[in-house]
Design an enzyme around this catalytic site. Structure first.
Site, PDB file in Angstrom:
ATOM      1  N   GLY A  45      26.767  67.611  46.584  1.00 55.90           N
ATOM      2  CA  GLY A  45      28.064  68.080  47.075  1.00 55.90           C
ATOM      3  C   GLY A  45      28.389  67.501  48.429  1.00 55.90           C
ATOM      4  CG  LEU A  46      29.522  63.875  48.771  1.00 51.45           C
ATOM      5  CD1 LEU A  46      30.955  63.472  48.465  1.00 51.45           C
ATOM      6  CD2 LEU A  46      28.702  62.663  49.182  1.00 51.45           C
TER       7      LEU A  46
ATOM      8  CB  CYS B 169      35.549  61.866  46.579  1.00 54.57           C
ATOM      9  SG  CYS B 169      33.970  61.885  47.347  1.00 54.57           S
TER      10      CYS B 169
ATOM     11  CE  LYS C 148      27.195  54.100  46.727  1.00 55.01           C
ATOM     12  NZ  LYS C 148      26.185  54.815  47.525  1.00 55.01           N
TER      13      LYS C 148
ATOM     14  CG  ASN D  15      28.544  56.663  44.297  1.00 55.03           C
ATOM     15  OD1 ASN D  15      27.588  57.433  44.099  1.00 55.03           O
ATOM     16  ND2 ASN D  15      29.305  56.741  45.352  1.00 55.03           N
TER      17      ASN D  15
ATOM     18  N   GLY E  64      18.878  56.166  39.649  1.00 54.65           N
ATOM     19  CA  GLY E  64      17.526  55.761  39.267  1.00 54.65           C
ATOM     20  C   GLY E  64      17.525  54.696  38.181  1.00 54.65           C
TER      21      GLY E  64
ATOM     22  N   GLY F 185      17.901  53.417  46.640  1.00 56.79           N
ATOM     23  CA  GLY F 185      18.160  54.847  46.794  1.00 56.79           C
ATOM     24  C   GLY F 185      17.036  55.699  46.245  1.00 56.79           C
TER      25      GLY F 185
HETATM   26  C1  FMN Z   1      20.482  62.704  46.244  1.00 61.24           C
HETATM   27  C2  FMN Z   1      21.515  61.630  46.341  1.00 61.24           C
HETATM   28  C3  FMN Z   1      22.540  61.717  47.278  1.00 61.24           C
HETATM   29  C4  FMN Z   1      23.508  60.729  47.364  1.00 61.24           C
HETATM   30  N1  FMN Z   1      24.481  60.822  48.321  1.00 61.24           N
HETATM   31  C5  FMN Z   1      25.429  59.835  48.418  1.00 61.24           C
HETATM   32  C6  FMN Z   1      26.429  59.870  49.434  1.00 61.24           C
HETATM   33  O1  FMN Z   1      26.449  60.755  50.274  1.00 61.24           O
HETATM   34  N2  FMN Z   1      27.355  58.877  49.453  1.00 61.24           N
HETATM   35  C7  FMN Z   1      27.335  57.842  48.546  1.00 61.24           C
HETATM   36  O2  FMN Z   1      28.187  56.963  48.617  1.00 61.24           O
HETATM   37  N3  FMN Z   1      26.377  57.774  47.611  1.00 61.24           N
HETATM   38  C8  FMN Z   1      25.424  58.740  47.525  1.00 61.24           C
HETATM   39  N4  FMN Z   1      24.438  58.634  46.564  1.00 61.24           N
HETATM   40  C9  FMN Z   1      24.420  57.480  45.662  1.00 61.24           C
HETATM   41  C10 FMN Z   1      23.420  56.424  46.128  1.00 61.24           C
HETATM   42  O3  FMN Z   1      23.755  55.921  47.391  1.00 61.24           O
HETATM   43  C11 FMN Z   1      23.362  55.283  45.120  1.00 61.24           C
HETATM   44  O4  FMN Z   1      24.622  54.679  45.017  1.00 61.24           O
HETATM   45  C12 FMN Z   1      22.957  55.756  43.737  1.00 61.24           C
HETATM   46  O5  FMN Z   1      21.992  56.766  43.828  1.00 61.24           O
HETATM   47  C13 FMN Z   1      22.403  54.633  42.863  1.00 61.24           C
HETATM   48  O6  FMN Z   1      21.297  54.009  43.447  1.00 61.24           O
HETATM   49  P1  FMN Z   1      19.764  54.418  43.139  1.00 61.24           P
HETATM   50  O7  FMN Z   1      19.630  54.406  41.661  1.00 61.24           O
HETATM   51  O8  FMN Z   1      18.952  53.387  43.838  1.00 61.24           O
HETATM   52  O9  FMN Z   1      19.573  55.782  43.697  1.00 61.24           O
HETATM   53  C14 FMN Z   1      23.460  59.623  46.487  1.00 61.24           C
HETATM   54  C15 FMN Z   1      22.430  59.524  45.553  1.00 61.24           C
HETATM   55  C16 FMN Z   1      21.461  60.502  45.469  1.00 61.24           C
HETATM   56  C17 FMN Z   1      20.370  60.361  44.460  1.00 61.24           C
END
Ligand code: FMN
Ligand code: FAD
Ligand code: FAD
Ligand code: FMN
Ligand code: FES
Ligand code: FES
Lengths: 254, 314, 314, 254
Positions: free
Chosen positions: B73-74, B131, B166, B193, B218, B266
């Site tokens: 929820g940011l 969003c 993004k 994202n 993931g 991430g």
């Molecule tokens: C727990 C969590 C919180 C995240 N919070 C944000 C965020 O605040 N802003 C955003 O642009 N992306 C957010 N993301 C997305 C990541 O930055 C990324 O784009 C996404 O998880 C895919 O990459 P990954 O598979 O390496 O995690 C979040 C991801 C996770 C898992």
């Protein structure tokens, strides 16, 4: 700190429970802290699993966990054999605070028992008075009796079916004896923690160690939050970072 | 052979192509027990909003096969608190910090961009457009090219800082949204994202996540994000930053070869917070084995590109 | 307790809610060494086109974390050969066969629907709309509500048989396309097909799949498909058939609880062709434990549904 | 037929190779057929791995495979220990056809050797004449020598570095002796198969056992196709169903 490889030295399995002793580089910890743990598997299961420290010997590079099989991750951890690898990141989280003078009550149930065994050992070493309450469904779920005996602790046992110790919930003897204690430390199922909170609030400081699903275990994902209220202000705090141990009064169950 | 790991994302020069992804490394400093941030290409900070947010009620996360769903929820402390409390500490760290931010209206986005744009420790701003737009009935800012153009343009006017947009992987036509962002003045596109996802607990007959829907991240996400990074990097002139399921050097190389100039890690940080070191070592080793002196030469360096049109799958 | 496993998808009555997914069980008969088809709810056959297709050149598949990518290219023997060579054999089998079909133009879709609509062994037709529309510059039929409406309407007019439209998960607004198909006369919606995806071989610096892009299926897809099945089933009146990564009874129950009337099993058959038996046993056991006499009572039977609006993830 | 559980009785590991003997319900097969195999892991790796049958004893419920570690799936298969489970679906695919009268040449390299060892054993049992050619990069990659000896087969060995047998490619001695043979059976790396095809076409019937990535292994996914030409018509055929053994002349390499 890093995700480190440990070697399983011993894994004592009893029913759904496994007591793992692993060896590797061990940084000194305090009771209540935990590690994020995984086996030598691939991306399934993906995330590490939080496990409390049952005991440790940093000088000899030993670390101990007590795991209960409840799902796929713990199933695999329980199945580990001597010689296999375990990966762990820790110690993490805020430990139990030192108790004030007087006698501490330690109240544990299920997989909440391990961190309290560790705490009991530490308190005994320092000559601090304590009473250890352990609740379980049935005799087979009573945990770590040997460890407790080794530490010189004779626990008050309660089982729901009366198969060992007093019949009923562990909070019953705690309630009867509450006046003896200057602090209460509890870890176990949510129902037990709620009862402890209700018993202690306004009477004696309590410290509850909580469980929550964890993404990272070290504070960055905000996945593990619990609702708290401090000084009249509500908010979310991280179980992995502000916790897992919280003052009983601040928790707002949702 | 010495390998030059440095890359540029538009005008932003990075020591190496690895950045930590937003939401997976807190406000950067939280990673210091595990990583020397000055050895990384950069760090994308947790998404900020003008007023901050307490986030969603728990449970917020659930593990799936090869992935996880989150609905944090940011949660964030807000732009102002960030600038006052966190930014001064970041100024001392020698890496490129990227402020991820979002809003619920075009005006909120622009104002956040303006405020963050004045902070010297930030090398770039990254717009999270996955969003709901409350002015437009909750449609996400990132899925409609026109809406995305408008919000990107507003941020572009609000700050001279490098502006990364993004993208959401949940766009039928990622190229259309990518072009809209480019046309509105974005300096780079972060692809991607998380994907909107759900999990249900059959025993309790309820949602695994209190918010019902969360974002899938993931390894499970990787093949989708890679496809989008590829499509987008072929369709725009501005650089692409690859994101989605990167956990190994091989994963990162896939994104670079697909056309990304840099990449973000991430969810893999949750499993091993020091994995960036292994990823960078692996990339360096790969370059050495393949006789590639500069990592930036890998960008889009695929063979067999020309061949045939893309047909049906299934 | 006896559990009634039968369900209906519109007017189609199924012995139980499990169907084999298209492209994962050939023309049905290929499964006979492994499964007694008359113990299944139904069987969706490999996608057919008017003239047939030789499919894409290999390599056609690649494994990913928790999933796989395929670009078979809809290889099939064509409607005519199917009706002549396969259908007579299927008529002897006591299960509901669903003919999956596709075209490259609206006319091709309608003609295939007309021809297949005359075949008595078929209980329903399933339109695969995740195909490029060559009349419209290659945009997929399934991602634009207007295009989808047109092609569905044409098929609707071409046949009185129950018509299922199989949605692509690659739509920013799945509800809009679902409603378009419903408005055009679809009898049910299959949610979902595969997600466009890619994998690259860094050592060879080339695509893992000759077609570059393929469709992601398997457990990795499940959380996304489930979210769409949930959204769609709440937005339309016609029944939803859940598909995507179902490998266990728990997976199937998630789709039923999310609102699906039935479900299909695809990729999981590759791992274990007899998994439908285990899935059905698991569902029966679940119903017994939960005191649910009819599987169809599970449809959408979630708790905590009312609570709050869905907010940001991330 | 179903994905069945087998118990690992023995796993002989030598370098990257492992010779697995497993026990369970075994349906009689013919040389050239294969099983789709996985270990007791989760969804990662997702798909089963095709492995040729090295040998079997249906009466005693025994099945043997020879695996080379090349990636994650084979890494885990190689690491299996006695007592662990292996899941397998089979036997699958079309076997090597019976040879015509005369002497058969069996030409194997790498993980193409196991099905030919099985074929050699069968042919020996029936008193059919054969010459077994085995090519390898170096002596350590020469496989199944004991099995061949047991079967009474003295293989012609070639190594690229000359560390065992003749130096060079296995197709060199085959080419020299081609006139001796009334049929040629080959399984191994694509380069070897192409060379065998080129040598044999128009001279002697050849049967090539191919490899392809497989989704299902039993004909339903159409993932494993290879381009063939039969009677002037080109098309795709499934390696798992029309193959893995094809007449040498029909294969169109892409
Ligand atoms: C727990 C969590 C919180 C995240 N919070 C944000 C965020 O605040 N802003 C955003 O642009 N992306 C957010 N993301 C997305 C990541 O930055 C990324 O784009 C996404 O998880 C895919 O990459 P990954 O598979 O390496 O995690 C979040 C991801 C996770 C898992
Ligand atoms: C601080 C802390 C200390 C813990 N100490 C111990 C211990 O010493 N011994 C022990 O046996 N267990 C302990 N647990 C609980 C243990 O982490 C879970 O039982 C375990 O994560 C379940 O994983 P699974 O894959 O077996 O179950 P699944 O149900 O398959 O897990 C699915 C997901 O939910 C998470 N999850 C499920 N149950 C819990 C839970 N109770 N707490 C946190 N996450 C959960 C899993 O991590 C996983 O992400 C502790 C939990 C926390 C938070
Ligand atoms: C009919 C047949 C019989 C075989 N017999 C044997 C045998 O007896 N012993 C043996 O060691 N190997 C054999 N192989 C090859 C073996 O299947 C592969 O080495 C194995 O699948 C690789 O899996 P991995 O996860 O280790 O490799 P990875 O490279 O990680 O695998 C990635 C994906 O590609 C597939 N793949 C990779 N290489 C091959 C290949 N050469 N053939 C088919 N699929 C591949 C995998 O199955 C997986 O889906 C045979 C292959 C076929 C088709
Ligand atoms: C190899 C393969 C071939 C497929 N062929 C078709 C097809 O011909 N028509 C179709 O509508 N869907 C096809 N699909 C999609 C599946 O029917 C299903 O929608 C998708 O794979 C998701 O389900 P799963 O995860 O259970 O496999 C195919 C999927 C696979 C893996
Ligand atoms: S588990 Fe990630 S912040 Fe606590
Ligand atoms: S592997 Fe599926 S058809 Fe051959």
């Amino acid at each position: 700190m890093a995700l480190r490889r440990y070697r399983v030295l011993e894994n004592l399995v009893a029913g759904p429970y496994a007591t793992l002793t692993v060896s590797g580089e061990v940084a000194p910890s305090s009771p209540g802290q935990f590690y994020m743990v995984r086996g030598d598997w691939g991306a399934d299961p993906l995330l590490n699993r939080p496990l409390s420290i049952l005991g440790e010997d940093p000088a000899r590079g030993l670390l101990r966990f007590l795991v209960k099989e409840v799902g796929e991750g713990t199933r695999r951890l329980r199945a580990l054999e001597a010689g296999e690898s375990l990966w762990a990141l820790g110690p993490l989280g805020r430990p139990f605070p030192d108790p004030p003078a007087g006698t501490a009550a330690l109240v544990g149930g299920g997989v909440g028992v391990p961190p309290l065994v560790y705490l009991a050992r530490r308190l005994q070493e320092r000559g601090h008075h304590l009473v250890f309450f352990q609740g379980a469904r049935t005799a087979c779920d009573v945990l770590a009796l040997e460890e407790l005996q080794e530490a010189g602790v004779a626990p008050v046992l309660c089982t729901e079916d009366g198969s060992l110790g007093e019949r009923g919930l562990v909070t019953a003897p705690l309630a009867r004896r509450l006046a003896e204690f200057s602090s209460v430390y509890a870890c176990g199922p949510e129902g037990m923690l709620k009862a402890v909170q209700a018993l202690c609030t306004g009477k004696v400081p309590s410290y509850l160690s909580l469980e929550a699903r964890m993404g990272c275990g070290y504070g960055v994902c905000l996945g593990c939050v619990v609702a708290v209220e401090r000084n009249g202000r509500r908010g979310y705090e991280r179980v992995c970072e502000e916790g897992p141990v919280f003052e009983g009064e601040v928790i707002r169950w949702t | 052979m010495d390998v030059d790991l440095s890359v540029t994302v538009g005008t932003v020069r990075l020591r190496n192509p690895l950045l930590l992804a937003s939401g997976c490394c807190g406000y950067g400093l939280d990673m210091e027990p595990y990583l020397d941030l000055s050895r990384l290409g950069g760090v994308c900070l947790k998404g900020l909003s003008l007023k901050g947010s307490e986030g969603n009620p728990p449970p917020r996360i659930w593990e799936t096969r090869g992935g996880m769903i989150n609905a944090i929820g940011l949660q964030n402390i807000g732009v102002e608190a960030f600038l006052k409390e966190k930014a001064p500490l970041l100024r001392k760290v020698d890496t490129v910090f990227v402020a991820n931010f979002y809003g619920h209206t075009v005006e909120e986005y622009a104002e956040a961009a303006r405020l963050l744009g004045g902070e010297p420790c930030l090398g770039a701003l990254e717009m999270n457009v996955s969003c709901p737009n409350i002015q437009a009935g909750g449609i996400h800012f990132g899925t409609d090219p026109d809406v995305l153009h408008r919000v990107t343009e507003a941020c572009r006017k609000a700050t001279p800082k490098p502006l990364w947009v993004k993208l959401s992987p949940n766009a039928s036509d990622p190229v259309a949204v990518a072009r809209a962002a480019e046309a509105a003045g974005a300096d780079a596109l972060s692809c991607t994202n998380t994907l909107p996802a759900m999990a249900i607990d059959p025993e309790a007959r309820t949602f695994r996540i209190r918010n019902k829907v969360g974002g899938l991240s993931g390894p499970a996400l990787k093949p989708v994000a890679l496809r989008i990074a590829y499509q987008v990097s072929r369709a725009v002139k501005i650089p692409v930053v690859g994101i989605g399921g990167i956990a190994t050097a091989g994963d990162a190389l896939e994104f670079l070869l697909a056309g990304a100039s840099a990449f973000q890690v991430g969810t893999a940080l949750f499993v091993d917070p020091t994995c960036p070191y292994a990823i960078l070592d692996g990339i360096e080793d790969y370059c050495r084995r393949h006789g590639i002196p500069r990592v930036r030469d890998l960008r889009g360096a695929l063979r067999g590109e020309e061949e045939g049109e893309i047909r049906c799958s299934g």
